[in-house]
Design a protein around this motif. Structure first.
Motif, PDB file in Angstrom:
ATOM      1  N   GLY A 184     -88.029  91.736 -31.400  1.00 27.83           N
ATOM      2  CA  GLY A 184     -87.104  91.275 -30.611  1.00 27.83           C
ATOM      3  C   GLY A 184     -88.006  90.189 -29.536  1.00 27.83           C
ATOM      4  N   VAL A 185     -87.019  89.232 -28.990  1.00 27.02           N
ATOM      5  CA  VAL A 185     -87.521  88.298 -28.023  1.00 27.02           C
ATOM      6  C   VAL A 185     -86.809  88.486 -26.639  1.00 27.02           C
ATOM      7  CG1 VAL A 185     -88.102  86.963 -29.736  1.00 27.02           C
ATOM      8  CG2 VAL A 185     -86.047  86.552 -28.863  1.00 27.02           C
ATOM      9  N   LEU A 186     -87.429  87.946 -25.544  1.00 30.61           N
ATOM     10  CA  LEU A 186     -86.578  87.768 -24.319  1.00 30.61           C
ATOM     11  C   LEU A 186     -86.387  86.396 -24.067  1.00 30.61           C
ATOM     12  CD1 LEU A 186     -85.710  88.584 -21.421  1.00 30.61           C
ATOM     13  CD2 LEU A 186     -88.108  88.640 -20.738  1.00 30.61           C
ATOM     14  N   ILE A 187     -85.207  86.012 -24.003  1.00 31.54           N
ATOM     15  CA  ILE A 187     -84.790  84.744 -23.723  1.00 31.54           C
ATOM     16  C   ILE A 187     -84.164  84.291 -22.393  1.00 31.54           C
ATOM     17  CG2 ILE A 187     -82.995  82.766 -24.503  1.00 31.54           C
ATOM     18  CD1 ILE A 187     -83.381  84.139 -27.381  1.00 31.54           C
ATOM     19  N   LYS A 234     -83.101 101.190 -23.378  1.00 33.26           N
ATOM     20  CA  LYS A 234     -83.736 102.418 -23.990  1.00 33.26           C
ATOM     21  C   LYS A 234     -83.042 102.963 -25.402  1.00 33.26           C
ATOM     22  CE  LYS A 234     -84.865 104.368 -19.755  1.00 33.26           C
ATOM     23  NZ  LYS A 234     -84.785 105.357 -18.830  1.00 33.26           N
ATOM     24  N   ASP A 235     -81.924 102.024 -25.886  1.00 33.67           N
ATOM     25  CA  ASP A 235     -81.217 102.591 -26.965  1.00 33.67           C
ATOM     26  C   ASP A 235     -81.567 101.730 -28.103  1.00 33.67           C
ATOM     27  OD1 ASP A 235     -79.330 103.068 -28.746  1.00 33.67           O
ATOM     28  OD2 ASP A 235     -77.624 103.364 -27.367  1.00 33.67           O
ATOM     29  N   VAL A 265     -88.680  94.137 -15.131  1.00 33.42           N
ATOM     30  CA  VAL A 265     -89.735  93.657 -16.164  1.00 33.42           C
ATOM     31  C   VAL A 265     -90.276  94.979 -16.979  1.00 33.42           C
ATOM     32  CG1 VAL A 265     -91.995  92.901 -16.296  1.00 33.42           C
ATOM     33  CG2 VAL A 265     -90.315  91.799 -14.715  1.00 33.42           C
ATOM     34  N   ALA A 266     -90.416  95.963 -16.251  1.00 35.35           N
ATOM     35  CA  ALA A 266     -91.187  97.228 -16.738  1.00 35.35           C
ATOM     36  C   ALA A 266     -90.075  97.823 -17.885  1.00 35.35           C
ATOM     37  CB  ALA A 266     -91.357  98.260 -15.897  1.00 35.35           C
ATOM     38  N   ALA A 267     -88.927  97.702 -17.671  1.00 35.92           N
ATOM     39  CA  ALA A 267     -87.885  98.283 -18.709  1.00 35.92           C
ATOM     40  C   ALA A 267     -87.772  97.384 -19.839  1.00 35.92           C
ATOM     41  CB  ALA A 267     -86.562  98.360 -18.113  1.00 35.92           C
ATOM     42  N   LEU A 268     -87.761  96.135 -19.509  1.00 36.29           N
ATOM     43  CA  LEU A 268     -87.837  95.007 -20.672  1.00 36.29           C
ATOM     44  C   LEU A 268     -89.107  95.147 -21.435  1.00 36.29           C
ATOM     45  CD1 LEU A 268     -86.651  91.922 -18.495  1.00 36.29           C
ATOM     46  CD2 LEU A 268     -85.518  92.909 -20.812  1.00 36.29           C
ATOM     47  N   GLN A 269     -90.249  95.726 -20.875  1.00 36.02           N
ATOM     48  CA  GLN A 269     -91.530  95.478 -21.862  1.00 36.02           C
ATOM     49  C   GLN A 269     -91.585  96.832 -22.707  1.00 36.02           C
ATOM     50  OE1 GLN A 269     -94.101  94.933 -18.309  1.00 36.02           O
ATOM     51  NE2 GLN A 269     -94.946  93.121 -19.429  1.00 36.02           N
ATOM     52  N   GLN A 270     -90.700  98.020 -22.295  1.00 35.38           N
ATOM     53  CA  GLN A 270     -90.621  99.307 -22.813  1.00 35.38           C
ATOM     54  C   GLN A 270     -89.640  99.223 -23.775  1.00 35.38           C
ATOM     55  OE1 GLN A 270     -90.920 101.888 -19.512  1.00 35.38           O
ATOM     56  NE2 GLN A 270     -92.744 100.961 -18.935  1.00 35.38           N
TER      57      GLN A 270
END
Length: 197
Positions: free
Chosen positions: A29-32, A118-119, A145-150
């Motif tokens: 997946g990507v972060l846009i 998380k899902d 940021v932490a949640a996005l990276q995990q």
């Protein structure tokens, strides 16, 4: 330009594109981030959402600011299977004039967002107008940021808003800037259903 010259030029272009495609082997997946002062950031995110749903993927939307009225995108998507839609704001911050209420709404929206991140059932999540939460100090970007990276490896996320917190830009895969050269509103044209909302 002759047909022969055109064919040579197109073949060179094809070789370049084919080479780039061959080198892009990672699947995730990507972060846009869709930012800038121009019109069309949310519209772009919802267009990508429609594309994702068209492939049978599961998606979610959290609208961090909108909430005054039902938008056209909400009316269109609200009954769509495989999509969860959360309208978490109370309207634009300059209209609410209630900082405490806006902070509570932002934190409630983030609590929902954390659960989505998380899902693994979700392939695409749109955080519409989230960038304002950082600009006004309603949310701290570091836990985001932490949640996005995990998040699950296959999950893509789109965040929209005029400005974007630097920590988000540092981890983004794609950043698109929507520029404003002219806007009908400044010319006295009223915001209208189907165009602005």
């Amino acid at each position: 330009m002759s047909d022969e010259m055109h064919a040579r030029r197109m073949q060179k272009k094809k070789d370049v594109v084919d080479g780039r495609i061959a080198r892009a082997t990672e699947e995730r997946g990507v972060l846009i981030l869709l930012k800038g002062n121009g019109k069309g950031k949310s519209s772009s995110a919802f267009g990508t959402l429609a594309r994702s749903l068209g492939h049978g993927q599961k998606g979610a939307v959290i609208q961090f600011i909108k909430g005054r009225r039902e938008t056209g995108e909400y009316r269109f998507f609200r009954e769509y299977p495989n999509l969860d839609w959360h309208i978490m704001g109370h309207g634009f911050t300059w209209e609410t004039q209630n900082r405490e209420q806006d902070i509570e709404a932002a934190q409630a929206a983030w609590a929902v967002a954390e659960g989505l991140l998380k899902d693994p059932a979700y392939q695409l999540i749109v955080f519409d107008e989230m960038s304002y939460m950082f600009k006004y100090g309603y949310l701290d970007p570091e836990p985001v940021v932490a949640a996005l990276q995990q998040r699950p490896r296959h999950q893509s996320v789109i965040i929209t808003g005029r400005t974007m917190a630097q920590p988000l830009q540092e981890i983004a895969d794609t950043i698109s800037v929507v520029q404003d050269e002219r806007h009908a509103f400044r010319g006295g044209v009223k915001a209208q259903a189907g165009i602005e909302f």
